[in-house]
Design an enzyme around this catalytic site. Structure first.
Site, PDB file in Angstrom:
ATOM      1  N   HIS A  17      74.011 -30.129 -13.028  1.00 14.14           N
ATOM      2  CA  HIS A  17      73.234 -31.111 -12.548  1.00 14.14           C
ATOM      3  C   HIS A  17      72.390 -31.644 -13.736  1.00 14.14           C
ATOM      4  O   HIS A  17      72.195 -31.035 -14.906  1.00 14.14           O
ATOM      5  CB  HIS A  17      72.470 -30.969 -11.065  1.00 14.14           C
ATOM      6  CG  HIS A  17      71.397 -29.902 -11.252  1.00 14.14           C
ATOM      7  ND1 HIS A  17      70.217 -29.849 -11.974  1.00 14.14           N
ATOM      8  CD2 HIS A  17      71.397 -28.777 -10.280  1.00 14.14           C
ATOM      9  CE1 HIS A  17      69.536 -28.846 -11.680  1.00 14.14           C
ATOM     10  NE2 HIS A  17      70.204 -28.522 -10.722  1.00 14.14           N
ATOM     11  N   HIS A  20      70.203 -28.787 -15.391  1.00 14.00           N
ATOM     12  CA  HIS A  20      70.607 -28.161 -16.326  1.00 14.00           C
ATOM     13  C   HIS A  20      71.085 -29.047 -17.689  1.00 14.00           C
ATOM     14  O   HIS A  20      70.968 -28.603 -19.055  1.00 14.00           O
ATOM     15  CB  HIS A  20      72.230 -27.554 -15.738  1.00 14.00           C
ATOM     16  CG  HIS A  20      71.922 -26.915 -14.726  1.00 14.00           C
ATOM     17  ND1 HIS A  20      72.816 -27.174 -13.544  1.00 14.00           N
ATOM     18  CD2 HIS A  20      71.306 -26.062 -14.153  1.00 14.00           C
ATOM     19  CE1 HIS A  20      72.528 -26.546 -12.560  1.00 14.00           C
ATOM     20  NE2 HIS A  20      71.461 -25.707 -12.779  1.00 14.00           N
ATOM     21  N   CYS A 125      64.142 -12.515  -2.085  1.00 16.16           N
ATOM     22  CA  CYS A 125      64.511 -13.837  -2.261  1.00 16.16           C
ATOM     23  C   CYS A 125      66.049 -13.795  -2.969  1.00 16.16           C
ATOM     24  O   CYS A 125      66.087 -13.568  -4.005  1.00 16.16           O
ATOM     25  CB  CYS A 125      63.759 -14.800  -2.991  1.00 16.16           C
ATOM     26  SG  CYS A 125      64.445 -16.402  -3.063  1.00 16.16           S
ATOM     27  N   CYS A 128      66.511 -16.207  -5.707  1.00 16.60           N
ATOM     28  CA  CYS A 128      66.025 -15.738  -6.854  1.00 16.60           C
ATOM     29  C   CYS A 128      66.420 -14.596  -7.520  1.00 16.60           C
ATOM     30  O   CYS A 128      66.233 -14.368  -8.559  1.00 16.60           O
ATOM     31  CB  CYS A 128      64.396 -15.586  -6.789  1.00 16.60           C
ATOM     32  SG  CYS A 128      63.257 -16.986  -6.494  1.00 16.60           S
ATOM     33  N   CYS A 143      59.818 -18.115  -0.130  1.00 15.54           N
ATOM     34  CA  CYS A 143      59.675 -18.061  -1.579  1.00 15.54           C
ATOM     35  C   CYS A 143      59.086 -19.310  -1.850  1.00 15.54           C
ATOM     36  O   CYS A 143      59.494 -20.230  -1.594  1.00 15.54           O
ATOM     37  CB  CYS A 143      61.107 -17.897  -2.196  1.00 15.54           C
ATOM     38  SG  CYS A 143      61.398 -18.630  -3.781  1.00 15.54           S
ATOM     39  N   HIS A 146      62.070 -21.643  -3.849  1.00 17.27           N
ATOM     40  CA  HIS A 146      62.998 -22.119  -3.131  1.00 17.27           C
ATOM     41  C   HIS A 146      62.559 -22.669  -1.792  1.00 17.27           C
ATOM     42  O   HIS A 146      63.434 -23.186  -1.109  1.00 17.27           O
ATOM     43  CB  HIS A 146      64.039 -21.070  -2.911  1.00 17.27           C
ATOM     44  CG  HIS A 146      64.705 -20.818  -4.387  1.00 17.27           C
ATOM     45  ND1 HIS A 146      64.390 -20.175  -5.291  1.00 17.27           N
ATOM     46  CD2 HIS A 146      65.748 -21.731  -5.098  1.00 17.27           C
ATOM     47  CE1 HIS A 146      65.103 -19.964  -6.165  1.00 17.27           C
ATOM     48  NE2 HIS A 146      65.890 -20.778  -6.239  1.00 17.27           N
ATOM     49  N   LYS A 293      61.438 -30.310  -7.652  1.00 16.08           N
ATOM     50  CA  LYS A 293      62.732 -30.044  -8.675  1.00 16.08           C
ATOM     51  C   LYS A 293      64.058 -30.495  -8.006  1.00 16.08           C
ATOM     52  O   LYS A 293      64.144 -30.138  -6.920  1.00 16.08           O
ATOM     53  CB  LYS A 293      62.192 -28.352  -8.720  1.00 16.08           C
ATOM     54  CG  LYS A 293      63.304 -27.852  -9.779  1.00 16.08           C
ATOM     55  CD  LYS A 293      63.223 -26.328  -9.616  1.00 16.08           C
ATOM     56  CE  LYS A 293      64.041 -25.954 -10.907  1.00 16.08           C
ATOM     57  NZ  LYS A 293      64.844 -24.699 -10.495  1.00 16.08           N
ATOM     58  N   LYS A 296      70.195 -27.881  -5.781  1.00 23.71           N
ATOM     59  CA  LYS A 296      71.107 -27.988  -4.727  1.00 23.71           C
ATOM     60  C   LYS A 296      70.400 -27.673  -3.384  1.00 23.71           C
ATOM     61  O   LYS A 296      70.708 -28.459  -2.211  1.00 23.71           O
ATOM     62  CB  LYS A 296      72.195 -26.864  -4.936  1.00 23.71           C
ATOM     63  CG  LYS A 296      73.419 -27.258  -4.183  1.00 23.71           C
ATOM     64  CD  LYS A 296      74.522 -26.283  -4.519  1.00 23.71           C
ATOM     65  CE  LYS A 296      75.448 -26.132  -3.479  1.00 23.71           C
ATOM     66  NZ  LYS A 296      76.143 -24.800  -3.634  1.00 23.71           N
TER      67      LYS A 296
HETATM   68  N1  MSP Z   1      70.930 -17.727 -14.091  1.00 26.68           N
HETATM   69  C1  MSP Z   1      69.705 -18.059 -14.308  1.00 26.68           C
HETATM   70  C2  MSP Z   1      69.126 -17.680 -15.769  1.00 26.68           C
HETATM   71  C3  MSP Z   1      69.702 -16.774 -16.250  1.00 26.68           C
HETATM   72  S1  MSP Z   1      69.093 -16.763 -18.025  1.00 26.68           S
HETATM   73  C4  MSP Z   1      69.482 -15.225 -18.670  1.00 26.68           C
HETATM   74  C5  MSP Z   1      69.173 -19.438 -13.700  1.00 26.68           C
HETATM   75  N2  MSP Z   1      70.132 -20.258 -13.598  1.00 26.68           N
HETATM   76  S2  MSP Z   1      69.813 -21.765 -13.000  1.00 26.68           S
HETATM   77  O1  MSP Z   1      71.035 -22.533 -13.028  1.00 26.68           O
HETATM   78  O2  MSP Z   1      69.243 -21.862 -11.806  1.00 26.68           O
HETATM   79  O3  MSP Z   1      68.706 -22.412 -13.842  1.00 26.68           O
HETATM   80  C6  MSP Z   1      68.524 -22.014 -15.460  1.00 26.68           C
HETATM   81  C7  MSP Z   1      67.784 -23.114 -15.975  1.00 26.68           C
HETATM   82  O4  MSP Z   1      68.101 -24.568 -15.802  1.00 26.68           O
HETATM   83  C8  MSP Z   1      66.411 -23.123 -15.478  1.00 26.68           C
HETATM   84  O5  MSP Z   1      65.536 -22.273 -15.936  1.00 26.68           O
HETATM   85  C9  MSP Z   1      65.886 -24.528 -16.202  1.00 26.68           C
HETATM   86  O6  MSP Z   1      65.869 -24.375 -17.592  1.00 26.68           O
HETATM   87  C10 MSP Z   1      67.061 -25.332 -16.008  1.00 26.68           C
HETATM   88  N3  MSP Z   1      66.789 -26.035 -14.886  1.00 26.68           N
HETATM   89  C11 MSP Z   1      67.336 -26.051 -13.711  1.00 26.68           C
HETATM   90  N4  MSP Z   1      66.936 -27.158 -12.731  1.00 26.68           N
HETATM   91  C12 MSP Z   1      66.055 -27.856 -13.632  1.00 26.68           C
HETATM   92  C13 MSP Z   1      65.274 -28.920 -13.324  1.00 26.68           C
HETATM   93  N5  MSP Z   1      65.426 -29.527 -12.107  1.00 26.68           N
HETATM   94  N6  MSP Z   1      64.422 -29.317 -14.365  1.00 26.68           N
HETATM   95  C14 MSP Z   1      64.597 -28.883 -15.873  1.00 26.68           C
HETATM   96  N7  MSP Z   1      65.417 -27.740 -15.965  1.00 26.68           N
HETATM   97  C15 MSP Z   1      65.779 -27.225 -14.875  1.00 26.68           C
HETATM   98  O7  MSP Z   1      67.946 -19.472 -13.252  1.00 26.68           O
END
Ligand code: MSP
Length: 501
Positions: A17, A20, A125, A128, A143, A146, A293, A296
């Protein structure tokens, strides 16, 4: 210089999304800037494929975990490709090279006496993959990230003795000021360390979808231990020692939600294994949609590819990079996206490119004149270069773009002041247009990390061979590089204006 940069590896429980895309594009732009600097860049991204969440998502999709992760991981790789992300490698935590490296890292921490067996019961959680104490939870035992209720877990686990690392971590951070950027995010990490460190469990027996502990295969590695290790397994830890030694330590670009894991757990794990902590961390805020934020769980997910259909890859990248100072939270809105597209891309850059090509076409027979050495624009250009060097070095793309756009505005203002469209062919016109072309050449170099296809197109239209990608800053951004005598082409508008739907 070696410059190894990583993004977080994304959970494969959902399609990629906008959140990411944000961290991946910031990392891509920073790594492209380092390519311009001539650094030996290695840019890594990937997917986090183990853990309970993945098992749950796979069973909801009616697939076994491997088939499920195999169906989602390519969506990430494809999305990054579509967004112009030039990663050098893509790691999946289900790969053999990762499995080998995680085993080696676990064994090294175990041999150092920092992993021990213990019984644990606590509030967990699942989203997390983290235990929390009461004072870390919202009312109703929810949490904070979330907003979901935690579950009570009791397990015989191996624990990483993080509590032994408080002093060593504080000392390491004291010895490496500026390692976490921006500064206020460093305070957050140091606050966590000063607040006292709890041992954390590094294994689960309740789960089989993971990497077994080498000395006790009834247990699989805790997903965060497994995931963090990607940063070293991808560059050869456990499989290719010489590559590892060449690339490590690297810089991590992360979101503020994963500071604890990256800035507390991870350097302690590395120290325990006798390895160097990371070279640095750049911590971003969240991209919010309607004040929340994007996730999903919250249900406000925006698909980056839909936005690209509207404003193009570079329109999308520019908005993400320019609109939010990295480190702060940003607010995503379609109005903001279209507004920036129209003002900065269509009006400023797009207009400049088309004006220059039109006037050179009419007044200079389509051949670009050379710039003057004493142009009024040269100091604006030098200032833009200086600010770009500082801003990219600080992981601040918005500041870098602001500086580049100052040069674009100065060039537009220079044209308006001199009105070359009213001048007859001759020296005076050549001088104005040569300077504008030189400013555009410098703009193309400076904006390439953010909007690579646009930069390459500007480069081509002003008649230059090769690509801004092959330039080396700061030398290539010094005033006077435009040779003159090249054919300037007028093409379709780079950024046709958009109406809000
Ligand atoms: N899998 C773990 C990370 C492991 S790293 C060794 C994880 N994954 S995640 O897909 O949930 O999110 C990873 C990262 O995506 C977040 O830390 C952040 O950098 C980015 N983001 C996810 N959602 C976001 C927003 N809404 N806004 C900005 N960044 C976001 O956590």
């Amino acid at each position: 210089m070696n410059f190894y940069l990583t993004t977080p590896i994304y959970y494969v429980t959902a399609r990629p999304h906008l959140g990411h895309a944000y961290s991946t594009i910031v990392a891509d732009a920073v790594s492209r800037w380092h390519r311009l600097l001539g650094d030996e860049v290695h840019f890594l991204t990937g997917t986090d494929e183990h853990g309970q969440k993945v098992v749950d998502a796979a069973s909801a999709a009616g697939l076994d975990p491997q088939a499920f992760v195999d169906s989602i991981a390519p969506l990430y790789a494809q999305t990054w490709q579509r967004l112009g992300v030039a990663n050098d490698d893509f790691i999946r935590t289900t790969e053999a090279r990762h499995r080998a490296g995680v085993g080696e890292l676990l064994q090294a921490c175990y041999d150092a006496g920092d992993i021990e067996l213990d019984l644990y019961s606590g509030k967990y959680c699942v989203a997390c993959e983290e235990y929390y104490t009461d004072d870390e939870l919202d009312p109703g035992d929810r949490c904070r990230i979330h907003k979901l209720p935690v579950e009570i877990y009791e397990e015989e686990n191996y624990f990483f003795r993080l509590s032994r690392y408080q002093d060593r971590l504080l000392q390491w951070y004291a010895d490496h000021p500026g390692a976490i950027r921006p500064e206020f995010r460093a305070n957050e990490a140091l606050g966590l360390i000063r607040g006292g460190l709890r041992d954390f469990s590094v294994s689960r027996t309740s789960l089989t979808w993971g990497i077994p502990l080498p000395w006790d295969t009834r247990h699989v590695a805790y997903v965060w231990f497994d995931a963090l290790a990607n940063y070293i397994t991808a560059v050869g830890y456990g499989t290719d020692r010489s590559q590892f030694e060449r690339r490590w330590p690297g810089h991590h670009l992360i979101g503020k939600d994963i500071i604890r894991h990256h800035c507390v757990y991870w350097p302690a794990m590395l120290l325990s294994a006798g390895l160097e902590p990371p070279a640095g961390w750049a911590v971003g805020g969240w991209l919010l949609v309607g004040g929340e934020k994007m996730s999903k769980t919250t249900g406000n997910v925006v698909d980056p590819l839909d936005l690209v259909d509207d404003v193009g890859v570079d329109g999308f990248r520019y908005y993400l990079l320019a609109d939010t100072p990295y480190g702060q939270d940003g607010d995503f809105s379609v109005e903001g996206l279209i507004g920036r597209y129209n003002s900065d891309l269509a009006n400023n850059l797009g207009n400049l490119v088309s004006r220059v090509a039109t006037v050179v076409g009419k007044g200079c027979a389509g051949v670009g004149p050379a710039p003057s050495s004493d142009s009024a624009l040269s100091s604006a250009a030098a200032e833009a270069v200086r600010a770009n060097l500082a801003a990219w070095g600080e992981f601040q793309p918005s500041r870098a773009l602001d500086a580049t756009w100052s040069l674009i505005r100065a060039t537009n203002a220079h044209l308006e002041a001199n009105e070359p469209w009213k001048l007859p062919p001759g020296q005076q016109l050549d001088r104005v247009m040569g300077d504008a072309l030189e400013a555009l050449r410098i703009v193309a170099v400076l904006c390439w990390p953010a909007v690579p296809s646009t930069a390459e197109e500007v480069w081509r239209r002003i008649g230059l061979g090769g690509s801004p990608a092959d330039q080396r800053v700061p030398a290539a951004a010094e005033w006077g590089g435009y040779p003159g005598g090249t054919v300037v082409t007028k093409g379709a508008p780079l950024f046709p204006r958009k109406q809000l739907a």
